[in-house]
Enzyme design. Sequence first.
Site, PDB file in Angstrom:
ATOM      1  CG  ASP A   1      -1.956   1.009   1.288  1.00 17.60           C
ATOM      2  OD1 ASP A   1      -2.241   1.708   0.425  1.00 17.60           O
ATOM      3  OD2 ASP A   1      -1.997   1.834   2.493  1.00 17.60           O
TER       4      ASP A   1
ATOM      5  CE1 TYR B   1       2.557   5.183  -3.267  1.00 18.24           C
ATOM      6  CE2 TYR B   1       0.906   3.737  -4.021  1.00 18.24           C
ATOM      7  CZ  TYR B   1       2.230   4.149  -3.632  1.00 18.24           C
ATOM      8  OH  TYR B   1       3.080   3.223  -3.609  1.00 18.24           O
ATOM      9  N   GLY B   2      -2.930   9.241  -3.142  1.00 18.07           N
ATOM     10  CA  GLY B   2      -4.151   9.816  -3.558  1.00 18.07           C
ATOM     11  C   GLY B   2      -4.192  11.319  -4.389  1.00 18.07           C
TER      12      GLY B   2
ATOM     13  CG  ASN C   1      -9.765   0.887  -2.725  1.00 17.93           C
ATOM     14  OD1 ASN C   1     -10.634   0.169  -3.286  1.00 17.93           O
ATOM     15  ND2 ASN C   1      -9.443   0.803  -1.408  1.00 17.93           N
ATOM     16  CB  THR C   2      -5.114   5.051  -4.702  1.00 16.98           C
ATOM     17  OG1 THR C   2      -5.739   5.580  -3.774  1.00 16.98           O
ATOM     18  CG2 THR C   2      -4.478   6.349  -5.818  1.00 16.98           C
TER      19      THR C   2
ATOM     20  CD  GLU D   1       0.275   6.216   6.507  1.00 19.29           C
ATOM     21  OE1 GLU D   1       1.458   6.006   6.889  1.00 19.29           O
ATOM     22  OE2 GLU D   1      -0.318   5.168   5.752  1.00 19.29           O
TER      23      GLU D   1
ATOM     24  CB  CYS E   1      -9.030   4.877   0.702  1.00 17.58           C
ATOM     25  SG  CYS E   1      -7.647   5.044   1.363  1.00 17.58           S
ATOM     26  CB  THR E   2      -6.837  -0.131   2.279  1.00 15.76           C
ATOM     27  OG1 THR E   2      -5.491   0.640   1.766  1.00 15.76           O
ATOM     28  CG2 THR E   2      -7.114  -0.998   0.986  1.00 15.76           C
TER      29      THR E   2
HETATM   30  N1  DGL Z   1      -4.889   3.232   1.132  1.00 16.38           N
HETATM   31  C1  DGL Z   1      -4.955   3.774  -0.318  1.00 16.38           C
HETATM   32  C2  DGL Z   1      -6.061   3.197  -0.955  1.00 16.38           C
HETATM   33  O1  DGL Z   1      -6.522   2.351  -0.590  1.00 16.38           O
HETATM   34  C3  DGL Z   1      -4.358   5.061  -0.619  1.00 16.38           C
HETATM   35  C4  DGL Z   1      -4.353   6.019   0.262  1.00 16.38           C
HETATM   36  C5  DGL Z   1      -3.374   7.340  -0.205  1.00 16.38           C
HETATM   37  O2  DGL Z   1      -2.044   6.912  -0.286  1.00 16.38           O
HETATM   38  O3  DGL Z   1      -3.827   8.270  -0.844  1.00 16.38           O
HETATM   39  O4  DGL Z   1      -6.816   4.039  -1.871  1.00 16.38           O
END
Ligand code: DGL
Length: 267
Positions: free
Chosen positions: A11, A43-44, A75-76, A152, A184-185
Site C-alpha cells: 500500500d 498516493y491519492g 484502491n488507488t 498515518e 480506501c484501505t
Molecule cells: N490506502 C490507499 C487506498 O486504498 C491509498 C491512500 C493514499 O495514499 O492516498 O486508496
Amino acid sequence: MSDPRPIGVFDSGLGGLSVAREIRSRLPDESIIYIADSAYVPYGGRPLEEIRERSIVVTGELVKRGAKMIIVACNTASGAAIEQLRARFSLPIVGLEPAVKPAAVSTRAGCIAVLATPATLQTDRFHRLVDQHGEDVRIVKIPCPGYVELVESGKMDDERALEIVREPLMPAIQAGVDRVVLGCTHYPFLRELIRQVLGDGVEILDSGAAVARQVERVLVQHELAAGDPADRSEPGSFTMLTTGDPGRVAPVASGLWGSPLTVGQVV
Ligand code: DGL
C-alpha cells in the site's frame, strides 16, 4: 503440495494493514511480506502515472523477496496500475475495488456514498464501476482530505480526529445515504469515528473480507497455498517493510496491527 513462499502485500502506507489483517485471520498458515511505500504516502493526490511507477517499483521489491502472489492493498494503486502490473509481472495479482456493488444492491434509500482518494475517483476502473451499478442508485462520490494523514499519524484518539472525519461526510448526510463504502484501505481504521458521525442507521462497507476470500480462491486455483489446513500448527510469519523511516513507521504500524511489529527498510 504446499508452497511456503510469502504473499506480497503493498500500500502507499499503513492502510493496507486493514487488508493484511483479514488475510491473516482467514489464512493463518500463509506468511505475508508487507511493504508500506511510506516515502510516497499519500498516493491519492499524485498523478496516475507516478502511482503506476511506484506500484511497479514496490511490486518488483516484493517479487525480489520471493513473493508468490501480490495483493495491491490500495484502491488507488489498483485503479491506477493493476493492468500494467499484470502485464509486467507473471505471478497472480489481486487488486482492490470499492464495495460499490453490495452497497448498491442492498440500499433501501436508493442513495449510497463512496469515500475514496481523489486519484481513485478519477480512474477509468472507478468510472466503470459506477456505470455498472449507478443506474438505479444515486452514488455520492466523496474525496476525504485528511483521512489518510490521520491514520498515518496514528492520532485517531485525538480531539481533532472527529472533526477531520466529520467535515467530508456532510454531503453524504445531506443526500440521505444509508450505505457508505470505504473505498480506501486506510479508512477502515476510521470506522468507529465515521460511525459516530453517521449514526447506526448507515451501514459502512469495506472490501477487506472479500479480498481475503479472493486470495484464498487464487491460492487454491494456482496451487500456491502454504499448508495443509489439517495441520495449522505453524502459523505464517509477518514481515513488515517501509520505504520511509522505520523508526517513525513502527509505532504507528504496531498500534494499527494490535501487536508490536518490527519494521525493516527497503532501500
Ligand atoms: N490506502 C490507499 C487506498 O486504498 C491509498 C491512500 C493514499 O495514499 O492516498 O486508496
